[in-house]
Design a protein around this motif. Structure first.
Motif, PDB file in Angstrom:
ATOM      1  N   LEU A  95      16.026  14.074  45.191  1.00 21.09           N
ATOM      2  CA  LEU A  95      15.932  14.823  45.989  1.00 21.09           C
ATOM      3  C   LEU A  95      13.984  14.755  46.526  1.00 21.09           C
ATOM      4  CD1 LEU A  95      17.572  17.762  44.478  1.00 21.09           C
ATOM      5  CD2 LEU A  95      18.090  16.918  46.529  1.00 21.09           C
ATOM      6  N   SER A  96      13.598  14.733  47.737  1.00 20.21           N
ATOM      7  CA  SER A  96      12.293  14.624  48.035  1.00 20.21           C
ATOM      8  C   SER A  96      11.466  15.884  47.506  1.00 20.21           C
ATOM      9  CB  SER A  96      12.426  14.713  49.696  1.00 20.21           C
ATOM     10  OG  SER A  96      10.993  14.768  49.988  1.00 20.21           O
ATOM     11  N   LEU A  97      10.184  15.462  47.018  1.00 17.90           N
ATOM     12  CA  LEU A  97       9.145  16.206  46.668  1.00 17.90           C
ATOM     13  C   LEU A  97       8.193  16.551  47.732  1.00 17.90           C
ATOM     14  CD1 LEU A  97       9.033  15.213  43.039  1.00 17.90           C
ATOM     15  CD2 LEU A  97      10.067  17.352  43.591  1.00 17.90           C
ATOM     16  N   LYS A  98       8.445  15.998  48.899  1.00 15.41           N
ATOM     17  CA  LYS A  98       7.588  16.136  49.725  1.00 15.41           C
ATOM     18  C   LYS A  98       7.546  17.709  50.238  1.00 15.41           C
ATOM     19  CE  LYS A  98       7.638  11.576  51.698  1.00 15.41           C
ATOM     20  NZ  LYS A  98       8.258  10.500  52.938  1.00 15.41           N
ATOM     21  N   ARG A  99       8.662  18.224  50.208  1.00 16.95           N
ATOM     22  CA  ARG A  99       8.821  19.745  50.467  1.00 16.95           C
ATOM     23  C   ARG A  99       9.271  20.348  49.111  1.00 16.95           C
ATOM     24  NH1 ARG A  99      12.797  20.765  55.169  1.00 16.95           N
ATOM     25  NH2 ARG A  99      14.297  19.914  53.620  1.00 16.95           N
ATOM     26  N   GLN A 100       8.324  21.192  48.663  1.00 13.45           N
ATOM     27  CA  GLN A 100       8.732  21.835  47.211  1.00 13.45           C
ATOM     28  C   GLN A 100       8.380  23.210  47.463  1.00 13.45           C
ATOM     29  OE1 GLN A 100       6.551  19.965  43.988  1.00 13.45           O
ATOM     30  NE2 GLN A 100       6.294  17.956  45.214  1.00 13.45           N
ATOM     31  N   GLU A 101       8.986  23.791  46.304  1.00 15.93           N
ATOM     32  CA  GLU A 101       8.830  25.218  46.174  1.00 15.93           C
ATOM     33  C   GLU A 101       8.309  25.635  44.683  1.00 15.93           C
ATOM     34  OE1 GLU A 101      11.669  27.371  48.074  1.00 15.93           O
ATOM     35  OE2 GLU A 101      13.334  26.459  46.934  1.00 15.93           O
ATOM     36  N   LYS A 102       7.584  26.556  44.496  1.00 12.70           N
ATOM     37  CA  LYS A 102       7.182  27.032  43.036  1.00 12.70           C
ATOM     38  C   LYS A 102       8.083  28.138  42.446  1.00 12.70           C
ATOM     39  CE  LYS A 102       2.597  25.196  42.904  1.00 12.70           C
ATOM     40  NZ  LYS A 102       0.902  25.505  42.796  1.00 12.70           N
ATOM     41  N   TYR A 103       8.260  27.871  41.266  1.00  9.91           N
ATOM     42  CA  TYR A 103       9.052  28.879  40.593  1.00  9.91           C
ATOM     43  C   TYR A 103       8.342  28.780  39.295  1.00  9.91           C
ATOM     44  CZ  TYR A 103      12.770  28.275  43.667  1.00  9.91           C
ATOM     45  OH  TYR A 103      13.592  28.225  44.894  1.00  9.91           O
ATOM     46  N   HIS A 104       7.797  30.161  38.909  1.00 10.13           N
ATOM     47  CA  HIS A 104       6.739  30.279  37.649  1.00 10.13           C
ATOM     48  C   HIS A 104       5.837  29.394  37.621  1.00 10.13           C
ATOM     49  CE1 HIS A 104       9.611  33.373  36.364  1.00 10.13           C
ATOM     50  NE2 HIS A 104      10.519  32.675  36.767  1.00 10.13           N
ATOM     51  N   HIS A 105       5.154  29.145  38.770  1.00  7.38           N
ATOM     52  CA  HIS A 105       3.818  27.892  38.910  1.00  7.38           C
ATOM     53  C   HIS A 105       4.565  26.606  38.730  1.00  7.38           C
ATOM     54  CE1 HIS A 105       1.471  31.494  38.873  1.00  7.38           C
ATOM     55  NE2 HIS A 105       2.123  32.106  37.676  1.00  7.38           N
ATOM     56  N   ILE A 106       5.741  26.017  38.603  1.00  3.87           N
ATOM     57  CA  ILE A 106       6.141  24.691  38.772  1.00  3.87           C
ATOM     58  C   ILE A 106       6.891  24.500  39.926  1.00  3.87           C
ATOM     59  CG2 ILE A 106       7.964  23.421  37.275  1.00  3.87           C
ATOM     60  CD1 ILE A 106       7.233  25.278  34.786  1.00  3.87           C
ATOM     61  N   GLU A 107       6.697  23.343  40.218  1.00  5.26           N
ATOM     62  CA  GLU A 107       7.050  22.943  41.573  1.00  5.26           C
ATOM     63  C   GLU A 107       8.344  22.207  41.473  1.00  5.26           C
ATOM     64  OE1 GLU A 107       4.053  20.425  43.269  1.00  5.26           O
ATOM     65  OE2 GLU A 107       3.261  21.979  44.043  1.00  5.26           O
ATOM     66  N   PHE A 108       9.340  22.432  42.298  1.00 12.99           N
ATOM     67  CA  PHE A 108      10.727  22.018  42.548  1.00 12.99           C
ATOM     68  C   PHE A 108      11.201  21.551  43.729  1.00 12.99           C
ATOM     69  CE2 PHE A 108      10.850  24.407  38.573  1.00 12.99           C
ATOM     70  CZ  PHE A 108      11.554  23.925  37.672  1.00 12.99           C
ATOM     71  N   PRO A 109      12.109  20.667  43.945  1.00 14.76           N
ATOM     72  CA  PRO A 109      12.696  20.526  45.268  1.00 14.76           C
ATOM     73  C   PRO A 109      13.088  21.763  45.931  1.00 14.76           C
ATOM     74  CG  PRO A 109      13.518  18.871  43.655  1.00 14.76           C
ATOM     75  CD  PRO A 109      12.856  19.976  42.810  1.00 14.76           C
ATOM     76  N   LEU A 110      13.141  21.925  47.197  1.00 14.30           N
ATOM     77  CA  LEU A 110      13.458  22.958  47.873  1.00 14.30           C
ATOM     78  C   LEU A 110      14.969  23.316  47.525  1.00 14.30           C
ATOM     79  CD1 LEU A 110      12.292  22.597  51.448  1.00 14.30           C
ATOM     80  CD2 LEU A 110      11.169  24.196  49.819  1.00 14.30           C
ATOM     81  N   VAL A 111      15.292  24.560  47.422  1.00 11.21           N
ATOM     82  CA  VAL A 111      16.763  25.057  46.959  1.00 11.21           C
ATOM     83  C   VAL A 111      17.674  24.505  48.228  1.00 11.21           C
ATOM     84  CG1 VAL A 111      18.175  27.114  46.657  1.00 11.21           C
ATOM     85  CG2 VAL A 111      15.982  26.763  45.570  1.00 11.21           C
ATOM     86  N   LYS A 112      17.175  24.711  49.463  1.00  9.14           N
ATOM     87  CA  LYS A 112      17.995  24.241  50.385  1.00  9.14           C
ATOM     88  C   LYS A 112      18.396  22.793  50.413  1.00  9.14           C
ATOM     89  CE  LYS A 112      14.843  23.844  54.294  1.00  9.14           C
ATOM     90  NZ  LYS A 112      14.526  24.364  55.425  1.00  9.14           N
ATOM     91  N   ASP A 113      17.612  22.016  49.847  1.00 10.91           N
ATOM     92  CA  ASP A 113      17.723  20.668  49.607  1.00 10.91           C
ATOM     93  C   ASP A 113      18.827  20.147  48.617  1.00 10.91           C
ATOM     94  OD1 ASP A 113      16.006  20.062  51.986  1.00 10.91           O
ATOM     95  OD2 ASP A 113      14.513  19.640  50.688  1.00 10.91           O
ATOM     96  N   ILE A 114      18.618  21.197  47.512  1.00 11.99           N
ATOM     97  CA  ILE A 114      19.507  21.002  46.267  1.00 11.99           C
ATOM     98  C   ILE A 114      21.054  21.326  46.770  1.00 11.99           C
ATOM     99  CG2 ILE A 114      20.094  21.826  44.159  1.00 11.99           C
ATOM    100  CD1 ILE A 114      17.025  22.437  43.621  1.00 11.99           C
ATOM    101  N   VAL A 115      21.073  22.303  47.537  1.00 16.94           N
ATOM    102  CA  VAL A 115      22.381  22.963  48.130  1.00 16.94           C
ATOM    103  C   VAL A 115      22.877  21.995  49.139  1.00 16.94           C
ATOM    104  CG1 VAL A 115      23.369  24.814  49.369  1.00 16.94           C
ATOM    105  CG2 VAL A 115      21.938  25.242  47.480  1.00 16.94           C
ATOM    106  N   TYR A 116      22.106  21.549  49.663  1.00 16.07           N
ATOM    107  CA  TYR A 116      22.749  20.477  50.808  1.00 16.07           C
ATOM    108  C   TYR A 116      23.069  19.167  49.970  1.00 16.07           C
ATOM    109  CZ  TYR A 116      22.962  17.159  54.548  1.00 16.07           C
ATOM    110  OH  TYR A 116      23.465  16.191  55.461  1.00 16.07           O
ATOM    111  N   ALA A 117      22.678  18.627  49.207  1.00 13.67           N
ATOM    112  CA  ALA A 117      23.004  17.535  48.414  1.00 13.67           C
ATOM    113  C   ALA A 117      24.224  17.830  47.710  1.00 13.67           C
ATOM    114  CB  ALA A 117      21.764  16.856  47.431  1.00 13.67           C
ATOM    115  N   CYS A 118      24.280  19.001  46.996  1.00 11.69           N
ATOM    116  CA  CYS A 118      25.499  19.298  46.270  1.00 11.69           C
ATOM    117  C   CYS A 118      26.686  19.293  47.025  1.00 11.69           C
ATOM    118  CB  CYS A 118      25.176  20.486  45.312  1.00 11.69           C
ATOM    119  SG  CYS A 118      24.043  20.220  43.867  1.00 11.69           S
TER     120      CYS A 118
END
Length: 140
Positions: free
Chosen positions: A69-92
């Motif tokens: 999953l690309s990390l070019k677009r990220q979002e933070k959860y508890h100050h930690i960056e993760f791939p976008l949820v919509k990218d995770i959902v799309y891949a799955c």
């Protein structure tokens, strides 16, 4: 207790069954050590979906042995960056809705593990590293 803790209480055979029954191992963290769960999943034919960052992307080759999953677009959860949820959902969603498209990925993942993560291969790499260290120390 949480699900992660319960896994530690299971025997090896049950853990193997769980990997074999799973379609996806989702590991979106961008800060992991060497991924034994990734190797276990790949050996079982479970497709890993990981953040495109070392060491995950060194184990998982995007669209060959899993999804990075690309990390070019990220979002933070508890100050930690993760791939976008919509990218995770799309891949799955792609994997679950078109499993026949991903048969090659499962086979490639298993072959990679059989080729690169055997005891023999690991010992060969350790010996080569040790020889390299000794050789470099003699030159110094």
């Amino acid at each position: 207790r949480g699900a992660a803790i319960e896994v530690f209480d299971l025997g090896e055979e049950k853990i193997r069954e769980m990997y074999a029954d799973a379609a996806i191992l989702l590991l979106p963290s961008n800060n992991e050590g060497f991924g034994i769960p990734l190797v276990e999943a790949m050996a079982s034919g479970t497709i890993p979906v990981v953040a495109d960052r070392p060491p995950m992307n060194e184990l998982v080759e995007h669209n060959k042995t899993g999804i990075c999953l690309s990390l070019k677009r990220q979002e933070k959860y508890h100050h930690i960056e993760f791939p976008l949820v919509k990218d995770i959902v799309y891949a799955c969603d792609q994997i679950l809705c078109s499993p026949e498209k991903y048969v090659h990925m499962r086979k490639n993942a298993r072959k990679k593990v059989e080729r690169e993560y055997t005891v023999e291969h690991t010992v060969d790499l350790l010996l080569a590293t040790a020889r390299n260290v000794v050789s470099n120390n003699k030159r110094a």
